[in-house]
Design an enzyme around this catalytic site. Sequence first.
Site, PDB file in Angstrom:
ATOM      1  CG  HIS A  59    -102.049  22.839  18.535  1.00 54.01           C
ATOM      2  ND1 HIS A  59    -103.379  22.491  18.455  1.00 54.01           N
ATOM      3  CD2 HIS A  59    -101.516  22.539  17.315  1.00 54.01           C
ATOM      4  CE1 HIS A  59    -103.640  21.999  17.254  1.00 54.01           C
ATOM      5  NE2 HIS A  59    -102.526  22.031  16.536  1.00 54.01           N
ATOM      6  CG  HIS A  61     -99.384  22.698  14.602  1.00 54.71           C
ATOM      7  ND1 HIS A  61     -99.600  21.346  14.759  1.00 54.71           N
ATOM      8  CD2 HIS A  61     -98.074  22.910  14.913  1.00 54.71           C
ATOM      9  CE1 HIS A  61     -98.452  20.765  15.132  1.00 54.71           C
ATOM     10  NE2 HIS A  61     -97.525  21.702  15.230  1.00 54.71           N
ATOM     11  CG  ASP A  63    -104.228  23.192  11.280  1.00 55.65           C
ATOM     12  OD1 ASP A  63    -103.183  23.384  11.918  1.00 55.65           O
ATOM     13  OD2 ASP A  63    -104.882  22.123  11.361  1.00 55.65           O
ATOM     14  CG  HIS A  64    -105.514  24.282  15.348  1.00 54.85           C
ATOM     15  ND1 HIS A  64    -106.550  23.642  15.998  1.00 54.85           N
ATOM     16  CD2 HIS A  64    -104.970  23.352  14.523  1.00 54.85           C
ATOM     17  CE1 HIS A  64    -106.625  22.383  15.587  1.00 54.85           C
ATOM     18  NE2 HIS A  64    -105.668  22.187  14.687  1.00 54.85           N
ATOM     19  CG  HIS A 137    -100.637  17.896  18.212  1.00 55.07           C
ATOM     20  ND1 HIS A 137    -100.894  16.841  17.350  1.00 55.07           N
ATOM     21  CD2 HIS A 137    -100.574  18.998  17.429  1.00 55.07           C
ATOM     22  CE1 HIS A 137    -100.982  17.302  16.121  1.00 55.07           C
ATOM     23  NE2 HIS A 137    -100.779  18.602  16.134  1.00 55.07           N
ATOM     24  CG  ASP A 208    -104.781  19.133  15.692  1.00 54.93           C
ATOM     25  OD1 ASP A 208    -106.018  19.254  15.607  1.00 54.93           O
ATOM     26  OD2 ASP A 208    -103.983  19.573  14.846  1.00 54.93           O
ATOM     27  CG  HIS A 266    -107.820  18.243  12.757  1.00 49.57           C
ATOM     28  ND1 HIS A 266    -106.820  17.429  12.276  1.00 49.57           N
ATOM     29  CD2 HIS A 266    -107.296  19.484  12.802  1.00 49.57           C
ATOM     30  CE1 HIS A 266    -105.736  18.156  12.039  1.00 49.57           C
ATOM     31  NE2 HIS A 266    -106.003  19.413  12.349  1.00 49.57           N
TER      32      HIS A 266
END
Length: 305
Positions: A59, A61, A63-64, A137, A208, A266
């Site tokens: 996805h 976001h 942090d990914h 998510h 996530d 995570h």
Amino acid sequence: MRVTFLGTSGAIPTTQRNTSSVFCNRDGDYLLFDCGEGTQRQMMRYGTGFAIDHLFVTHLHGDHVLGIPGLLQTFDFNDREAPVAIHTPAGTRGNVKQLIEANGTTPSYPVRINEVSAGDTVLDRSEYEVRAIATEHRCTSVGYVVAEDDRKGEFDREKAEEELGIPPGPKYSKLHRGEAIEHDGRTVEPEEVVGPPRPGRTVVYTGDTLPTESVVAASEGADLLVHDATFAQDRADRAAATAHSTAAEAADVARRAGVRTLALTHLSTRYAGQADTLGAEAREVFDGEVVVAEDGMERHVQFPD
């Protein structure tokens, strides 16, 4: 098959944990799952190398994905010519393209952005495939399964040589390939000396997600399940509100799916120095192997037999 955890922190990095990324070396095929900020440095630090052709994004976001521009730029500086495929959830291709081109340049080598949906076979190789699976998510998301094909059954050399009188040689190879042979005036079928097919290895990476039935189904019998475990159980309400899982919930998924090993990742920064708390909660639910992933940790995924 070797899995290296490059980033195991949730949302933001800590001094001990980078943001999300998992590297998989499947017999010389290098696959990267998510690419949080700083992933390329982690790849250097832990010796995975940069020879990836496929990046699988769960996805968008930050942090990914915030490590993608830097990694692609490094490829450029290294005079890369081979194409790179970035697999990303349906509807996010434009966002990934904008991220790559945010500094006003484009890579000099081909970059293919491939949108995927749950159920898609994203990568189809002769001995394994990578499939996208449904996750839940706060945005469009998928997880991924690396699933090897079944292997040939074991060849019973003792029976072939001593009971059937077949000398070692080309006939053994034919039988092991599933071909019948003629020997001493009769037909010998492969099933007489070759056992049933043996399962390959399966690794599941959720990214996530809330605990979901789709992940349970996709993880059935998996050798390694890498699952979101952002919070401890006393933060279950927070996990639900942010569409994450607790360690106990991840363990329940592992228990129901009958996996061999559960890796918790995570992890929220609130558990810095207390990650064993999450592991302990998971072990109360799941009696298989539980590991709390750390940056640089390697897991050699063995064949089930």
